[in-house]
Every structure is written in C-alpha cells, then in structure tokens.
Design a protein around this motif. Sequence first.
Motif, PDB file in Angstrom:
ATOM      1  N   GLU A 221      36.453  32.146  44.807  1.00  0.00           N
ATOM      2  CA  GLU A 221      35.764  33.083  43.918  1.00  0.00           C
ATOM      3  C   GLU A 221      34.469  32.510  43.347  1.00  0.00           C
ATOM      4  OE1 GLU A 221      38.986  34.902  41.789  1.00  0.00           O
ATOM      5  OE2 GLU A 221      37.700  36.581  41.183  1.00  0.00           O
ATOM      6  N   ALA A 222      34.296  31.202  43.460  1.00  0.00           N
ATOM      7  CA  ALA A 222      33.047  30.598  42.987  1.00  0.00           C
ATOM      8  C   ALA A 222      31.857  31.109  43.785  1.00  0.00           C
ATOM      9  CB  ALA A 222      33.128  29.076  43.091  1.00  0.00           C
ATOM     10  N   ASN A 223      32.133  31.598  45.008  1.00  0.00           N
ATOM     11  CA  ASN A 223      31.044  32.123  45.851  1.00  0.00           C
ATOM     12  C   ASN A 223      30.710  33.579  45.546  1.00  0.00           C
ATOM     13  OD1 ASN A 223      30.799  29.718  47.302  1.00  0.00           O
ATOM     14  ND2 ASN A 223      32.426  30.297  48.719  1.00  0.00           N
ATOM     15  N   ARG A 224      31.421  34.188  44.608  1.00  0.00           N
ATOM     16  CA  ARG A 224      31.280  35.634  44.367  1.00  0.00           C
ATOM     17  C   ARG A 224      29.837  36.103  44.126  1.00  0.00           C
ATOM     18  NH1 ARG A 224      35.044  39.494  40.582  1.00  0.00           N
ATOM     19  NH2 ARG A 224      33.615  41.229  40.517  1.00  0.00           N
ATOM     20  N   PRO A 225      29.011  35.350  43.372  1.00  0.00           N
ATOM     21  CA  PRO A 225      27.645  35.832  43.154  1.00  0.00           C
ATOM     22  C   PRO A 225      26.860  36.069  44.437  1.00  0.00           C
ATOM     23  CG  PRO A 225      28.133  34.004  41.688  1.00  0.00           C
ATOM     24  CD  PRO A 225      29.294  34.127  42.624  1.00  0.00           C
ATOM     25  N   THR A 226      27.238  35.431  45.533  1.00  0.00           N
ATOM     26  CA  THR A 226      26.474  35.652  46.783  1.00  0.00           C
ATOM     27  C   THR A 226      27.267  36.434  47.826  1.00  0.00           C
ATOM     28  OG1 THR A 226      27.032  33.596  47.945  1.00  0.00           O
ATOM     29  CG2 THR A 226      25.245  33.466  46.348  1.00  0.00           C
ATOM     30  N   PHE A 227      28.427  36.995  47.454  1.00  0.00           N
ATOM     31  CA  PHE A 227      29.147  37.872  48.399  1.00  0.00           C
ATOM     32  C   PHE A 227      28.384  39.181  48.542  1.00  0.00           C
ATOM     33  CE2 PHE A 227      33.679  36.284  47.116  1.00  0.00           C
ATOM     34  CZ  PHE A 227      33.511  35.164  47.894  1.00  0.00           C
ATOM     35  N   PRO A 228      28.490  39.861  49.696  1.00  0.00           N
ATOM     36  CA  PRO A 228      28.006  41.242  49.766  1.00  0.00           C
ATOM     37  C   PRO A 228      28.729  42.070  48.697  1.00  0.00           C
ATOM     38  CG  PRO A 228      28.579  40.413  51.951  1.00  0.00           C
ATOM     39  CD  PRO A 228      29.042  39.382  50.972  1.00  0.00           C
ATOM     40  N   GLU A 229      28.051  43.077  48.200  1.00  0.00           N
ATOM     41  CA  GLU A 229      28.538  43.841  47.037  1.00  0.00           C
ATOM     42  C   GLU A 229      29.964  44.384  47.168  1.00  0.00           C
ATOM     43  OE1 GLU A 229      26.557  47.323  45.233  1.00  0.00           O
ATOM     44  OE2 GLU A 229      24.790  45.999  45.391  1.00  0.00           O
ATOM     45  N   GLY A 230      30.300  44.839  48.373  1.00  0.00           N
ATOM     46  CA  GLY A 230      31.622  45.438  48.591  1.00  0.00           C
ATOM     47  C   GLY A 230      32.757  44.497  48.199  1.00  0.00           C
ATOM     48  N   PHE A 231      32.580  43.204  48.435  1.00  0.00           N
ATOM     49  CA  PHE A 231      33.631  42.241  48.090  1.00  0.00           C
ATOM     50  C   PHE A 231      33.789  42.128  46.573  1.00  0.00           C
ATOM     51  CE2 PHE A 231      32.761  41.088  52.452  1.00  0.00           C
ATOM     52  CZ  PHE A 231      34.037  40.912  52.944  1.00  0.00           C
ATOM     53  N   SER A 232      32.665  42.204  45.858  1.00  0.00           N
ATOM     54  CA  SER A 232      32.730  42.175  44.396  1.00  0.00           C
ATOM     55  C   SER A 232      33.434  43.426  43.886  1.00  0.00           C
ATOM     56  CB  SER A 232      31.327  42.129  43.807  1.00  0.00           C
ATOM     57  OG  SER A 232      30.946  40.803  43.649  1.00  0.00           O
ATOM     58  N   ARG A 233      33.137  44.565  44.516  1.00  0.00           N
ATOM     59  CA  ARG A 233      33.816  45.816  44.121  1.00  0.00           C
ATOM     60  C   ARG A 233      35.314  45.659  44.339  1.00  0.00           C
ATOM     61  NH1 ARG A 233      29.315  48.582  46.434  1.00  0.00           N
ATOM     62  NH2 ARG A 233      30.336  48.685  48.456  1.00  0.00           N
ATOM     63  N   TYR A 234      35.696  45.076  45.479  1.00  0.00           N
ATOM     64  CA  TYR A 234      37.131  44.883  45.750  1.00  0.00           C
ATOM     65  C   TYR A 234      37.758  43.980  44.679  1.00  0.00           C
ATOM     66  CZ  TYR A 234      41.374  42.737  47.353  1.00  0.00           C
ATOM     67  OH  TYR A 234      42.663  42.254  47.375  1.00  0.00           O
ATOM     68  N   LEU A 235      37.075  42.880  44.353  1.00  0.00           N
ATOM     69  CA  LEU A 235      37.659  41.935  43.377  1.00  0.00           C
ATOM     70  C   LEU A 235      37.802  42.596  42.003  1.00  0.00           C
ATOM     71  CD1 LEU A 235      35.889  38.655  44.526  1.00  0.00           C
ATOM     72  CD2 LEU A 235      38.321  39.189  44.736  1.00  0.00           C
ATOM     73  N   LYS A 334      38.322  49.262  52.389  1.00  0.00           N
ATOM     74  CA  LYS A 334      37.923  50.495  51.700  1.00  0.00           C
ATOM     75  C   LYS A 334      36.757  50.278  50.739  1.00  0.00           C
ATOM     76  CE  LYS A 334      41.079  52.531  49.241  1.00  0.00           C
ATOM     77  NZ  LYS A 334      42.481  52.738  48.919  1.00  0.00           N
ATOM     78  N   HIS A 335      36.630  49.035  50.228  1.00  0.00           N
ATOM     79  CA  HIS A 335      35.564  48.749  49.262  1.00  0.00           C
ATOM     80  C   HIS A 335      34.272  48.253  49.916  1.00  0.00           C
ATOM     81  CE1 HIS A 335      39.075  48.855  46.592  1.00  0.00           C
ATOM     82  NE2 HIS A 335      38.202  49.201  45.667  1.00  0.00           N
ATOM     83  N   LEU A 336      34.316  47.980  51.205  1.00  0.00           N
ATOM     84  CA  LEU A 336      33.121  47.349  51.829  1.00  0.00           C
ATOM     85  C   LEU A 336      32.037  48.386  52.135  1.00  0.00           C
ATOM     86  CD1 LEU A 336      34.783  44.767  54.264  1.00  0.00           C
ATOM     87  CD2 LEU A 336      34.104  44.471  51.881  1.00  0.00           C
TER      88      LEU A 336
END
Length: 336
Positions: A221-235, A334-336
């Motif tokens: 989760e430390a990488n979250r700031p640079t994930f594509p947006e959909g992954f943040s929405r999923y989290l 579904k969130h991507l």
Amino acid sequence: MIERRQSGRPVGYLNINSLQSHILQGEAAAAGSTGDFTWILSAISLAAKAIAARVRMARIEDVLGDSAGANVHGEKQQKLDLIANELLMRCLGSRPSLALVASEEDDQPTILRKADEGGKYCVIFDPLDGSSNLDVSVGVGTIFSILRNDPTIPGAVETLCQQGSKQVAAGYVLYGSSTVFVLTTGNGVDMFVLDPTIGSFVLVKRQLKIPATGKTYSVNEANRPTFPEGFSRYLDWAQQNGYSSRYIGSMVADLHRTLLKGGVFLYPPTKKNPEGKLRLMYEANPMAMIVEQAGGKAVTGAGGSRMLDVQPTSIHQRTSVVIGSRDEVDAVVKHL
Ligand code: FDP
C-alpha cells in the motif's frame, strides 16, 4: 486391536502418500505416458529439499546477504538466490527429456538438448522468490512452470514465449514454518508438505479449492500514490466494506495464504514499475495456472484481461497482477 486417536488415525500414523508415488500413480493412469514428466518433477522435488535445507541453515552457514552481482533485472542477487539457482540447474540438467531451462536469475535460457535428442519439455523457474526477506527469516519460495518444447520453433526464447494457458504443469514450494509443495498438472491442485523425518513430500490435500470470497487484500500500500486511479478506488471501497490487509512482500507466501484463506493479491502498475513488478513467465503465469485450477481467477492489472491469455514477447517481461478468489478479483476489476 490398533489403538486410535480421536482423529480416527492409528497411533503412530505415518502419511506415506508421497509426491513421488502420487505423480507415478497419475502417470500410470495416463495413456501412452513415458515417465519423462515424473523425472522432471522428481528433479524439482529433490532441488526443493536441498534448497529448504540451505534456507534453514543460511544464518548458521553465513550465506545470507547480497552476492557481488546483480541479475538481468538489475536487482541485487542474494547469495542464496545463486545457491538455489545452481541446485535447480544441477538437478534438472541431468533429466534426459528436458530441452530448455530458464531461470529468472539468468539472462538467457540454457539449451540442454534438441527435440530429436529427446528434449520434450522446458522448465522455467524463479529459484528463490521473495529473497529480499531472507535476512529476517520470512517465508520465501521457488516457483516453476513446465512447457512443451515445440521442435518447429527455432529459437530458445521464441520456444519459451508461450501463453500461460499452454503450461502443462506449474507449482511452487514455500519455505515457511513448514516446507509446502503445491502442484497442478492441469487436473486440479494438490498440496504436499515435507516430512523431514522421512525426507519426503507427503500429500496433505488433494483438489485444493480457493474460497470464492475472502475479505483480505494483499498489496504494497506504500505504492498507492502512484497506482492507477482504479486501484485507489478499489482500496477505498475495500476499506469502507470491512476488508483486512495482509502483505508479507514475498509472493509465494502471500499467494499461499490467499489460496488457503481467500482474498486477493495485487501488484498494480506503479511509477517505478509502469508494467508492474512481477515477472509474467516466472511468477504470474505459474501462479495464475494454480489459482485457476483451484477455482480462482488471475488477470492483469491493466485492462483486467486473463493472465493466461497474455502472449509473452520476452521471457523476462513484467506484468501487473490481480489474482485470488473469484469474487474478489471481480471486485477489483469492477473498479478499474
Ligand atoms: P523480492 O523482490 O523480494 O524477490 O518479485 C519479487 C518479489 O519479491 C515478490 O516475491 C514480492 O511479492 C514482491 O517482489 C515485493 O515487492 P515490493 O517490495 O515492491 O512490495
């Protein structure tokens, strides 16, 4: 009369249904089988026992830490990466039906023999996955994939660049609090544990099934700031819906937990690794075959397409990964 414990097993019960006999039984039941495949799996099992012993003794034998070199991915190689690589190479090298072996640690595949010299199969492996965790005694593992050698394809790399759906077998060995060997030959997933008192992997679970759901996600989760947006929405969604998080940082250990308990393991694209960090052929494909054979799902993090349908273009290619329980993978997609 034999005295029995509450489990119904006789006192002094010994599980002697070994990996070796299990594979031989399977082979005897298959029409036209030659035993070649059994020989390959026995080489992997032998190497796994030797690696397990080295991993357990690593601190005592003072083989922890970096070696002088880096691998083809520019990553520091641990001394044990090289030891595990050498053990697998030596065990597999003597098997007469092997045409090619390719290791995550080596730049190029090793050609052992041509098809007309008996080379029927190819083995691809990551000798010691998660090895950056070795110094702190966290579970690490070996991952392998077995493919057929197609004699009509001229080059070694081209021969190996097969879609994951063409794997004839895949498995991993987890060097954890016990040594676990998980195997699929395309007919479900079986799990074996090393019984150190007899030196054999013994069958502990036939036809392992991954739970269809499991409210645990496994991601750095430390990488979250640079994930594509959909992954943040999923989290965000997962956190609002009572999910828990577990991340060891050793794919074999994280996937093993996911396989047994349910949940989802993710390695999305990041700024540092825009294609994802994990290797398609050494890590993602064998794990995808195991998880699918256990009733789960594995897709890429870019577009959510089926991992096993990806056509590799290079043996060291990286991919993003979403893998685990069927419904949990769908929830991510579904969130991507
Ligand atoms: P490692 O670098 O320790 O070998 O692909 C290798 C791997 O470990 C996986 O086992 C693990 O899931 C992942 O990398 C961990 O990566 P992060 O440290 O970026 O989370």
